[in-house]
Design a protein around this motif. Structure first.
Motif, PDB file in Angstrom:
ATOM      1  N   GLY A 101       0.782  -1.154  -0.090  1.00 38.82           N
ATOM      2  CA  GLY A 101       0.094   0.001   0.146  1.00 38.82           C
ATOM      3  C   GLY A 101       0.823   1.394  -0.023  1.00 38.82           C
ATOM      4  N   VAL A 102       0.111   2.349  -0.181  1.00 38.15           N
ATOM      5  CA  VAL A 102       1.050   3.648  -0.031  1.00 38.15           C
ATOM      6  C   VAL A 102       1.466   4.049   1.364  1.00 38.15           C
ATOM      7  CG1 VAL A 102       0.964   5.963  -0.509  1.00 38.15           C
ATOM      8  CG2 VAL A 102      -0.119   4.603  -2.056  1.00 38.15           C
ATOM      9  N   ALA A 103       0.639   3.941   2.286  1.00 37.00           N
ATOM     10  CA  ALA A 103       0.840   4.299   3.636  1.00 37.00           C
ATOM     11  C   ALA A 103      -0.055   4.181   4.660  1.00 37.00           C
ATOM     12  CB  ALA A 103       1.366   5.856   3.561  1.00 37.00           C
ATOM     13  N   PRO A 104       0.126   4.005   5.944  1.00 31.15           N
ATOM     14  CA  PRO A 104      -0.969   3.357   6.802  1.00 31.15           C
ATOM     15  C   PRO A 104      -2.203   4.079   6.901  1.00 31.15           C
ATOM     16  CG  PRO A 104       1.211   3.311   7.865  1.00 31.15           C
ATOM     17  CD  PRO A 104       1.395   4.374   6.545  1.00 31.15           C
ATOM     18  N   ASN A 105      -1.933   5.462   6.443  1.00 27.87           N
ATOM     19  CA  ASN A 105      -3.132   6.716   6.727  1.00 27.87           C
ATOM     20  C   ASN A 105      -3.780   6.800   5.212  1.00 27.87           C
ATOM     21  OD1 ASN A 105      -1.035   7.953   5.366  1.00 27.87           O
ATOM     22  ND2 ASN A 105      -1.135   9.733   7.060  1.00 27.87           N
ATOM     23  N   ALA A 106      -3.275   6.245   4.324  1.00 30.27           N
ATOM     24  CA  ALA A 106      -3.842   6.342   2.818  1.00 30.27           C
ATOM     25  C   ALA A 106      -5.012   5.687   2.646  1.00 30.27           C
ATOM     26  CB  ALA A 106      -2.843   5.929   1.926  1.00 30.27           C
ATOM     27  N   LEU A 107      -6.325   6.468   2.198  1.00 28.78           N
ATOM     28  CA  LEU A 107      -7.561   5.807   2.492  1.00 28.78           C
ATOM     29  C   LEU A 107      -7.790   4.840   1.355  1.00 28.78           C
ATOM     30  CD1 LEU A 107     -10.481   5.865   3.504  1.00 28.78           C
ATOM     31  CD2 LEU A 107     -11.007   7.891   2.288  1.00 28.78           C
ATOM     32  N   GLY A 108      -7.437   5.464   0.199  1.00 27.67           N
ATOM     33  CA  GLY A 108      -7.729   4.686  -1.180  1.00 27.67           C
ATOM     34  C   GLY A 108      -6.716   3.752  -1.472  1.00 27.67           C
ATOM     35  N   ALA A 109      -5.484   3.780  -0.975  1.00 26.50           N
ATOM     36  CA  ALA A 109      -4.513   2.919  -1.259  1.00 26.50           C
ATOM     37  C   ALA A 109      -3.905   2.155   0.064  1.00 26.50           C
ATOM     38  CB  ALA A 109      -3.201   3.536  -1.885  1.00 26.50           C
ATOM     39  N   TRP A 110      -4.771   1.950   0.981  1.00 24.79           N
ATOM     40  CA  TRP A 110      -4.676   1.076   2.126  1.00 24.79           C
ATOM     41  C   TRP A 110      -5.771   0.675   2.954  1.00 24.79           C
ATOM     42  CZ3 TRP A 110      -1.658  -2.672   3.090  1.00 24.79           C
ATOM     43  CH2 TRP A 110      -1.679  -3.200   4.472  1.00 24.79           C
ATOM     44  N   ILE A 111      -6.364   1.873   3.458  1.00 27.91           N
ATOM     45  CA  ILE A 111      -7.213   1.742   4.603  1.00 27.91           C
ATOM     46  C   ILE A 111      -8.658   1.130   3.984  1.00 27.91           C
ATOM     47  CG2 ILE A 111      -8.917   3.100   6.225  1.00 27.91           C
ATOM     48  CD1 ILE A 111      -6.852   4.999   6.479  1.00 27.91           C
ATOM     49  N   LEU A 112      -9.085   1.145   2.820  1.00 28.39           N
ATOM     50  CA  LEU A 112     -10.251   0.759   2.230  1.00 28.39           C
ATOM     51  C   LEU A 112     -10.060  -0.856   1.924  1.00 28.39           C
ATOM     52  CD1 LEU A 112     -11.776   3.411  -0.271  1.00 28.39           C
ATOM     53  CD2 LEU A 112     -12.715   2.620   2.052  1.00 28.39           C
ATOM     54  N   GLY A 113      -8.931  -1.047   1.582  1.00 27.95           N
ATOM     55  CA  GLY A 113      -8.576  -2.532   1.077  1.00 27.95           C
ATOM     56  C   GLY A 113      -8.407  -3.374   2.501  1.00 27.95           C
ATOM     57  N   ALA A 114      -7.749  -2.637   3.663  1.00 28.04           N
ATOM     58  CA  ALA A 114      -7.674  -3.354   4.871  1.00 28.04           C
ATOM     59  C   ALA A 114      -8.844  -3.599   5.488  1.00 28.04           C
ATOM     60  CB  ALA A 114      -6.580  -2.227   5.836  1.00 28.04           C
ATOM     61  N   GLU A 115      -9.832  -2.838   5.356  1.00 31.46           N
ATOM     62  CA  GLU A 115     -11.164  -3.058   6.026  1.00 31.46           C
ATOM     63  C   GLU A 115     -11.952  -4.173   5.363  1.00 31.46           C
ATOM     64  OE1 GLU A 115     -14.324  -0.378   4.432  1.00 31.46           O
ATOM     65  OE2 GLU A 115     -15.035  -0.012   6.590  1.00 31.46           O
ATOM     66  N   GLU A 116     -11.741  -4.394   4.062  1.00 31.29           N
ATOM     67  CA  GLU A 116     -12.124  -5.797   3.498  1.00 31.29           C
ATOM     68  C   GLU A 116     -11.252  -6.839   3.852  1.00 31.29           C
ATOM     69  OE1 GLU A 116     -15.290  -3.429   1.892  1.00 31.29           O
ATOM     70  OE2 GLU A 116     -14.846  -5.780   1.775  1.00 31.29           O
ATOM     71  N   ILE A 117     -10.241  -6.633   4.226  1.00 34.51           N
ATOM     72  CA  ILE A 117      -9.184  -7.971   4.749  1.00 34.51           C
ATOM     73  C   ILE A 117      -9.840  -8.152   5.965  1.00 34.51           C
ATOM     74  CG2 ILE A 117      -7.201  -8.803   5.190  1.00 34.51           C
ATOM     75  CD1 ILE A 117      -6.049  -6.941   2.868  1.00 34.51           C
ATOM     76  N   GLU A 118     -10.064  -7.209   6.789  1.00 35.19           N
ATOM     77  CA  GLU A 118     -10.383  -7.746   8.197  1.00 35.19           C
ATOM     78  C   GLU A 118     -11.738  -8.292   8.061  1.00 35.19           C
ATOM     79  OE1 GLU A 118      -7.882  -4.900  11.175  1.00 35.19           O
ATOM     80  OE2 GLU A 118      -9.990  -4.256  10.947  1.00 35.19           O
ATOM     81  N   ARG A 119     -12.581  -7.699   7.276  1.00 36.71           N
ATOM     82  CA  ARG A 119     -14.115  -8.183   7.326  1.00 36.71           C
ATOM     83  C   ARG A 119     -14.066  -9.780   6.768  1.00 36.71           C
ATOM     84  NH1 ARG A 119     -16.792  -3.745   3.970  1.00 36.71           N
ATOM     85  NH2 ARG A 119     -17.138  -2.645   5.916  1.00 36.71           N
ATOM     86  N   ALA A 120     -12.773 -10.049   5.897  1.00 41.57           N
ATOM     87  CA  ALA A 120     -12.768 -11.430   5.557  1.00 41.57           C
ATOM     88  C   ALA A 120     -12.412 -12.301   6.672  1.00 41.57           C
ATOM     89  CB  ALA A 120     -11.834 -11.808   4.382  1.00 41.57           C
ATOM     90  N   GLY A 121     -11.998 -11.803   7.825  1.00 37.76           N
ATOM     91  CA  GLY A 121     -11.591 -12.652   9.016  1.00 37.76           C
ATOM     92  C   GLY A 121     -10.259 -12.611   9.324  1.00 37.76           C
ATOM     93  N   LEU A 122      -9.371 -11.778   8.547  1.00 41.87           N
ATOM     94  CA  LEU A 122      -8.098 -12.029   8.979  1.00 41.87           C
ATOM     95  C   LEU A 122      -7.790 -10.590   9.893  1.00 41.87           C
ATOM     96  CD1 LEU A 122      -6.440 -12.566   5.491  1.00 41.87           C
ATOM     97  CD2 LEU A 122      -6.970 -14.135   7.411  1.00 41.87           C
ATOM     98  N   SER A 123      -6.598 -10.304  10.385  1.00 46.05           N
ATOM     99  CA  SER A 123      -6.195  -9.513  11.068  1.00 46.05           C
ATOM    100  C   SER A 123      -4.793  -8.724  10.576  1.00 46.05           C
ATOM    101  CB  SER A 123      -5.496  -9.917  12.719  1.00 46.05           C
ATOM    102  OG  SER A 123      -4.965  -8.686  13.425  1.00 46.05           O
ATOM    103  N   ILE A 124      -5.143  -7.342  10.305  1.00 52.56           N
ATOM    104  CA  ILE A 124      -4.072  -6.537   9.663  1.00 52.56           C
ATOM    105  C   ILE A 124      -2.856  -6.633  10.460  1.00 52.56           C
ATOM    106  CG2 ILE A 124      -3.409  -4.203   8.871  1.00 52.56           C
ATOM    107  CD1 ILE A 124      -5.501  -5.482   7.117  1.00 52.56           C
ATOM    108  N   ASP A 125      -2.940  -6.683  11.736  1.00 54.88           N
ATOM    109  CA  ASP A 125      -1.767  -6.517  12.560  1.00 54.88           C
ATOM    110  C   ASP A 125      -0.767  -7.886  12.731  1.00 54.88           C
ATOM    111  OD1 ASP A 125      -3.570  -4.415  14.743  1.00 54.88           O
ATOM    112  OD2 ASP A 125      -2.170  -3.989  13.122  1.00 54.88           O
ATOM    113  N   ASP A 126      -1.876  -9.005  12.713  1.00 53.49           N
ATOM    114  CA  ASP A 126      -1.244 -10.432  13.110  1.00 53.49           C
ATOM    115  C   ASP A 126      -1.211 -11.254  11.810  1.00 53.49           C
ATOM    116  OD1 ASP A 126      -3.098 -10.372  15.993  1.00 53.49           O
ATOM    117  OD2 ASP A 126      -0.991  -9.569  15.764  1.00 53.49           O
TER     118      ASP A 126
END
Length: 908
Positions: free
Chosen positions: A149-174
Motif C-alpha cells: 500500500g502507499v501508507a498506513p493513513n492512505a484511504l484509497g491505497a490502504w485503509i479501504l482494502g484493509a477494511e475488506e481484509i479484516e471483514r474476511a476474518g484476517l487481522s491486519i496486525d497479525d
C-alpha cells in the motif's frame, strides 16, 4: 540564553514569512484576503499551479475578496486548522471527518472526478494480485502474505482494502505483512508486478489509468473480492466513499459561505479551473458520516501541543533537568569513548597487513604500524622516523612517469577531496617494491581550509603487478613460441605504418608471410611433439638472426609473419629463406630439415596501407609460392588501379582523422514527437552527425563514415559524438532544473565490440554531471544481428547505468521477433521504408502494426521514422505508435542552437 531566544524568535518570524503564499495577481488594498488551504500529495509548486485558477475564479465571482491558495502537507493542514489560519480547506475525507469533530469544519461541496462514461463524486479501491498467482483466490488466502500500500493513513491505497481484509476474518496486525511503498500509487502495482508483494491495494481509477497508459496489460493483474457499483465505471474490491470535500472553517460568516458554495456548484464544465485541476466539477456535499468509524479505527486523533503542555506542565522543568544531566553524562562518556576508540584504532592499524602511517597536517610521521616499519630503509629504527616528513623517510617515485612523489601536492589535493590514490615505487631496498598508496583525511578541514591529520596506506602489490604483467604478456604472445599473436602482430604493423610527428608519411617496410612446406608430414610421420618442437626452435632461430625490435608473429600452426623496416636493409627475405633451408632439428637419432614458402609484400612510405589488407596480400603471395612447388619466395605485385584506390582511401582516412581532431564534425538534432498517450513525455531529440567543409558549408558525412567503417575507425567517432553531446548538454543546463530535453545518440556496430565503451560512457556522464536517464542509445537491427551477444551485453550494461536503449531500423533486416524478445530494448524504431509504404501497401501496415503490438507487450515504446505526409502520420496514430519522426514534423537543426532556445525558454 537571552540571545539564543532572540535568534530563535527571529528565525521563526523569517520561516513564517517565507511560507506565506504569494499570489500571482495583484489586488486592491481594500479587498479582503481569503485563504484556501489545499492538501498536496505531490509538490507544493504543482498544487499551487493546479488550484490557482480556482482561486482566481472565486475572486472574480465574489466582489471585494481576493482568494489565495496555500499548499500544505498532511501535518501542516491539521496545524493550520487548529491555529485557525484558514477560511476554507480542501482535504482528504478521513482527515476532514477527524478535524470536523474537533474544530467544527463544514463541507460546502464535494469534488467530482472524471469517469469513463460519467463523472463521480465517489471512489473505491481494488485489491490485486498477479494473474499467475492462482494460489490466492480470495481475501482469506492472503494470510501470511505481503500486501503493498502507499501508507498506513492512505484511504484509497490502504485503509479501504484493509477494511475488506479484516471483514474476511484476517487481522491486519497479525495475519498479513504490510509493505508501504509511498507515492505515487503506481508504486504499489510495480511492487506486485516485480514480485516484492503478493498483493496490493490501490484506488480503482489508478489501476484503470495504468492499464490504459500501456504500462500493464489487462491480463497482468487479477482483482480479488470483485464487486461492482451502479454508475461507477471501474471494477472494485471495496465499498465506495465520498471524494475530497471543500470545507469551511468557523472564521467564515454565513454570507460568504453561501457565495463560495454557489460559485463552486455553478462552475462551468469547460472552464479553466476545471481543466487545470483535472476534475469534472463540484457537487452538493456528500455524506461523510460513514467515515467516522474508519477515522476512529485507522487514524490517531491530533493533539495540540499547547493543550498537552497545559495538562503536563511539570514535564518541562523535569525534562530540562534530565536533559542537563544527560548532556553532562554524554560529555564524560564521549571523552571516554574517544580515548577507547583511539586505542582500538591503533590496535586495528597495528594488526593490518598493509603498511599504515599517520601524518600531521604538514606530512610529519606520527605513527607506524609493524607492516610500515618493515618498509623503512635498512638501519632506520621506527623511533628515528617519528616527526620526519613521509618523503624524508620513504624514497617514493611515481610509477608511470618516474618522477619523485610530491607530498605537498598530495596534501593540497586532500584539502578538496576525501581521499587520493597513487601507484608508486619504493626506491630504497632491493628488489624495488611496487606500492598502491592511498591517503585520506582523518579529520574535517580546519578553519583556514588546511588538512589537520591524514592516514596513508601502502599496499605492497609487487607480486600482483608481476602477475598482471605475465597475464598481459600471455594475452599478446604465443604460448609455445613466445612470438606475437596474430592480433598483436597486426597492431604492431598498423602502428609502424601510421604517420608520426617525426615521420609524416609513415614507415616503409616489407611484410613476410612464411608457411613451412610439408609440415603436415612432420606431425603424421613423427609426432605432434616433434612438430611443436620444430616450430618452437625455428621461431627462436628467426628471432636471433633478425634485427632487434623486429615484429615476428605466429599466424597459424606453421605460419609466421615478419615485418622488416626499410632501415633494416635489403636482402632479408632471401636470407630468411636460406636460413630456413639450412635449419636442422636434431633428435631421436635423426636430423629433421625443412623449407618454406614465403609471400613478400613491399610497402612504400606514405602508401596509405591497411594492416589487415597487406597481410592478406602477403598470404596470397605465399599461396602462389606453394603452388609453384614451395621452397621459394614470391613478391606480391600490385597494379596501378589498386594502388590509386588505396592511396585515395588513405587520403580520405587522413581527412577523416583531421575532421575529428579539428572538430569539423557538427552535431545536429531532429525532433521525435510523442503522439497519443505518450504526449506527456515531451519532445525528444535524435543527435545527428554533419560535416563542416573547408568553406564552412554543412554536408553529409556519409562517405567518410563508410570509410571509417572499412578502417575500423567508427568507435573513435562514436566516442567523439558521446563526449561532445554531453558537453553541449552540460553547457545548456539550468542550475537546479532538469535537462531541457532527452537526447538519443546512435552507436555503430563496431562500437558493440568495444569492451571499454560502457566505462567511457560512465566516466563522461560523471565528468559532465549528466543524469543517465536523459540519454538513449540507438543500435541498428543489422548491427544487432551481426553482433548479437555483444549487443545483448551492451544493452544490459547501458541499462545498468540508467540509460535507455533503442533498436533502430527494425523491420528492415532479417531479425525475428524472437531476437527482439531476447534483446528487450526500451524503444523500437520502425524502419522508415516500412513507414513510407503505409499509404499504398497493406502488407507494410500489417507488419508495422505487428511490430507495435509485440513492443507494447514487451513494455517497449515504438517510433515511426521517415514521416513525411499527413496521411502517414494519421495511420501511425491509428495503429497507436508512441512517437513519430520525420521531415513532416521537423527538419534537423544545429544541436547548440536548439538547446540554447530550450534554455532561453526555461529561463525567460
Amino acid at each position: 540564553m537571552q540571545h539564543t531566544v532572540q535568534r530563535l524568535l527571529f528565525g521563526t518570524i523569517l520561516l513564517a514569512a517565507s511560507q506565506s503564499p504569494i499570489h500571482a495577481q495583484p489586488w486592491a488594498s481594500e479587498d479582503r484576503l481569503i485563504s484556501i488551504g489545499v492538501l498536496t500529495i505531490t509538490s507544493k509548486e504543482e498544487a499551487q499551479a493546479r488550484w490557482n485558477p480556482t482561486a482566481d475564479y472565486l475572486s472574480d465571482r465574489i466582489e471585494g475578496t481576493r482568494f489565495e491558495i496555500r499548499p500544505l502537507y498532511l501535518q501542516e493542514v491539521a496545524r493550520a486548522v487548529r491555529q485557525n489560519e484558514l477560511h476554507f480547506v480542501h482535504l482528504q475525507p478521513l482527515q476532514f471527518v477527524q478535524l470536523r469533530a474537533d474544530y467544527g469544519l463544514e463541507a460546502l461541496a464535494t469534488r467530482v472526478v472524471n469517469g469513463a462514461d460519467s463523472p463521480s463524486n465517489r471512489f473505491g479501491s481494488v485489491i490485486v494480485r498477479l494473474s499467475d498467482r492462482n494460489e490466492i483466490n480470495d481475501l482469506a488466502d492472503l494470510q501470511g502474505a505481503i500486501v503493498a500500500g502507499v501508507a498506513p493513513n492512505a484511504l484509497g491505497a490502504w485503509i479501504l482494502g484493509a477494511e475488506e481484509i479484516e471483514r474476511a476474518g484476517l487481522s491486519i496486525d497479525d495475519d498479513i505483512l504490510p509493505l508501504f511503498v509511498g507515492l505515487p500509487m503506481s508504486n504499489v502495482l510495480g511492487a506486485v508486478a516485480a514480485g516484492r508483494a503478493d498483493a496490493g491495494i490501490v484506488r480503482a481509477d489508478v489501476l484503470t489509468r495504468e492499464i490504459e497508459a500501456g504500462h500493464y496489460s489487462p491480463e497482468t493483474f487479477h482483482v480479488l473480492n470483485r464487486v461492482s457499483e451502479p454508475g461507477y465505471p471501474h471494477v472494485l474490491s471495496t465499498r465506495l466513499v465520498p471524494q475530497w470535500p471543500l470545507a469551511v472553517t468557523s472564521r467564515v460568516e454565513p454570507g460568504l459561505r453561501q457565495q463560495v458554495r454557489s460559485a463552486l456548484l455553478s462552475m462551468p464544465a469547460d472552464s479553466a479551473p476545471i481543466r487545470v485541476a483535472n476534475i469534472s466539477g463540484w457537487s452538493e456535499p456528500a455524506d461523510y458520516g460513514d467515515l467516522e468509524a474508519l477515522a476512529d479505527r485507522w487514524l490517531t486523533p491530533p493533539v495540540s501541543v499547547v493543550d498537552w503542555l497545559r495538562a503536563h506542565w511539570w514535564v518541562v522543568p523535569v525534562g530540562l533537568s534530565v536533559v542537563l544531566s544527560l548532556l553532562l553524562w554524554q560529555q564524560w562518556r564521549a571523552r571516554s569513548l574517544l580515548a577507547r576508540r583511539e586505542r582500538e584504532h591503533r590496535a586495528a592499524l597495528t594488526a593490518m597487513h598493509d603498511g599504515v602511517v599517520t601524518l600531521d597536517g604538514e606530512g610529519r610521521i606520527q605513527f607506524l604500524n609493524p607492516s610500515a616499519e618493515r618498509l623503512l630503509p635498512e638501519g632506520m629504527q621506527p623511533v628515528d622516523a617519528m616527526g620526519l616528513r613521509l618523503t624524508d623517510v620513504f624514497a617514493l617515485m611515481l610509477r608511470h612517469d618516474s618522477h619523485d612523489f610530491s607530498l605537498t601536492s598530495m596534501i593540497e589535493q586532500l584539502a578538496t577531496r576525501g581521499w587520493v590514490e597513487y601507484a608508486v615505487i619504493l626506491a630504497h631496498g632491493y628488489p624495488r617494491r611496487v606500492l598502491n598508496l592511498t591517503a585520506a583525511r582523518m579529520d574535517d578541514i580546519g578553519d583556514h581550509g588546511e588538512v589537520q591529520r591524514l592516514v596513508v596506506s601502502m599496499m605492497d602489490i609487487t607480486e600482483l603487478d608481476e602477475t598482471s604483467r605475465q597475464l598481459a604478456y600471455r594475452a599478446t604472445h604465443d604460448e609455445l613460441t613466445g612470438l606475437l599473436t596474430r592480433r598483436h602482430f597486426l597492431d604492431q604493423i598498423e602502428s609502424r605504418m601510421q604517420p608520426t610527428d617525426s615521420n609524416q608519411h609513415g614507415e616503409a617496410g616489407t611484410l613476410l608471410w612464411i608457411d613451412l612446406d610439408h609440415f603436415r608430414l612432420v606431425n603424421e610421420g613423427g609426432s605432434h611433439r616433434m612438430g611443436d618442437e620444430l616450430v618452437r626452435r625455428l621461431a627462436g632461430h628467426l628471432r636471433v638472426m633478425l634485427p632487434p625490435n623486429t615484429p615476428v608473429g605466429r599466424l597459424g600452426g606453421d605460419e609466421f609473419g615478419i615485418y622488416l623496416a626499410a632501415s633494416a636493409g635489403n636482402g632479408w627475405p632471401e636470407r630468411i629463406l636460406q636460413a630456413i633451408r639450412e635449419f636442422r632439428l636434431d633428435g631421436d637419432d635423426q636430423a629433421l630439415r625443412t623449407s618454406a614458402s614465403i609471400g613478400v609484400r613491399e610497402m612504400a612510405a606514405g602508401g596509405g596501407y591497411n594492416a589487415a589488407t597487406v597481410l592478406e596480400e602477403a598470404e596470397s603471395a605465399c599461396v602462389t609460392a606453394q603452388k609453384l612447388g614451395g621452397n621459394r619466395l614470391v613478391v606480391f605485385e600490385e597494379n596501378g588501379d589498386q594502388r590509386s584506390l588505396r592511396q585515395s582511401d588513405f587520403a580520405e582516412l587522413n581527412r577523416l582523422k583531421h575532421a575529428v581532431e579539428q572538430d569539423r564534425f557538427v552535431l545536429h538534432a531532429q525532433e521525435i514527437h510523442p503522439i497519443g498517450p505518450a504526449g506527456t513525455d515531451g519532445i525528444r531529440l535524435e543527435v545527428l552527425l554533419r560535416l563542416a567543409g573547408e568553406d564552412g558549408r554543412i554536408g553529409s558525412p556519409a562517405p567518410l563514415i563508410e570509410l571509417a567503417e572499412r578502417f575500423n575507425y567508427m568507435p573513435q567517432i562514436d566516442r567523439w559524438v558521446v563526449r561532445r553531446t554531453l558537453q553541449t548538454l552540460r553547457d545548456h543546463l539550468v542550475d537546479g532544473a532538469a535537462p531541457p530535453t532527452r537526447l538519443t545518440i546512435n552507436l555503430s556496430g563496431q562500437s558493440m565490440k568495444d569492451g571499454e565503451l560502457v566505462s567511457f560512457v560512465r566516466d563522461e556522464l560523471r565528468r559532465y554531471e549528466v543524469d543517465p536517464t536523459w540519454l538513449c542509445f540507438e543500435i541498428t537491427e543489422t548491427s544487432a544481428i551481426a553482433n548479437f551477444d555483444q549487443a545483448a551485453e551492451l544493452i544490459a550494461s547501458l541499462r545498468e547505468l540508467g540509460c535507455l536503449v533503442a533498436l533502430d531500423d527494425f523491420g528492415g533486416g532479417l531479425i525475428s521477433f524472437e531476437f527482439l524478445r531476447r534483446l528487450r530494448p526500451d524503444i523500437v524504431k520502425i524502419d522508415g521504408k516500412l513507414v513510407c509504404d503505409l499509404e499504398h501497401d497493406r502488407v507494410a501496415a500489417v507488419i508495422v502494426e505487428s511490430i507495435h503490438d509485440v513492443a507494447r507487450v514487451m513494455g517497449a515504446r515504438t517510433v515511426g521514422e521517415w514521416v513525411e505526409t499527413p496521411t502517414t502520420l494519421a495511420q501511425l496514430e491509428r495503429i497507436g505508435v508512441d512517437f513519430v519522426q520525420g521531415y513532416l514534423l521537423h527538419r534537423p537543426e544545429p544541436l547548440v542552437e536548439r538547446l540554447a532556445a530550450e534554455r532561453q525558454a526555461l529561463t525567460g
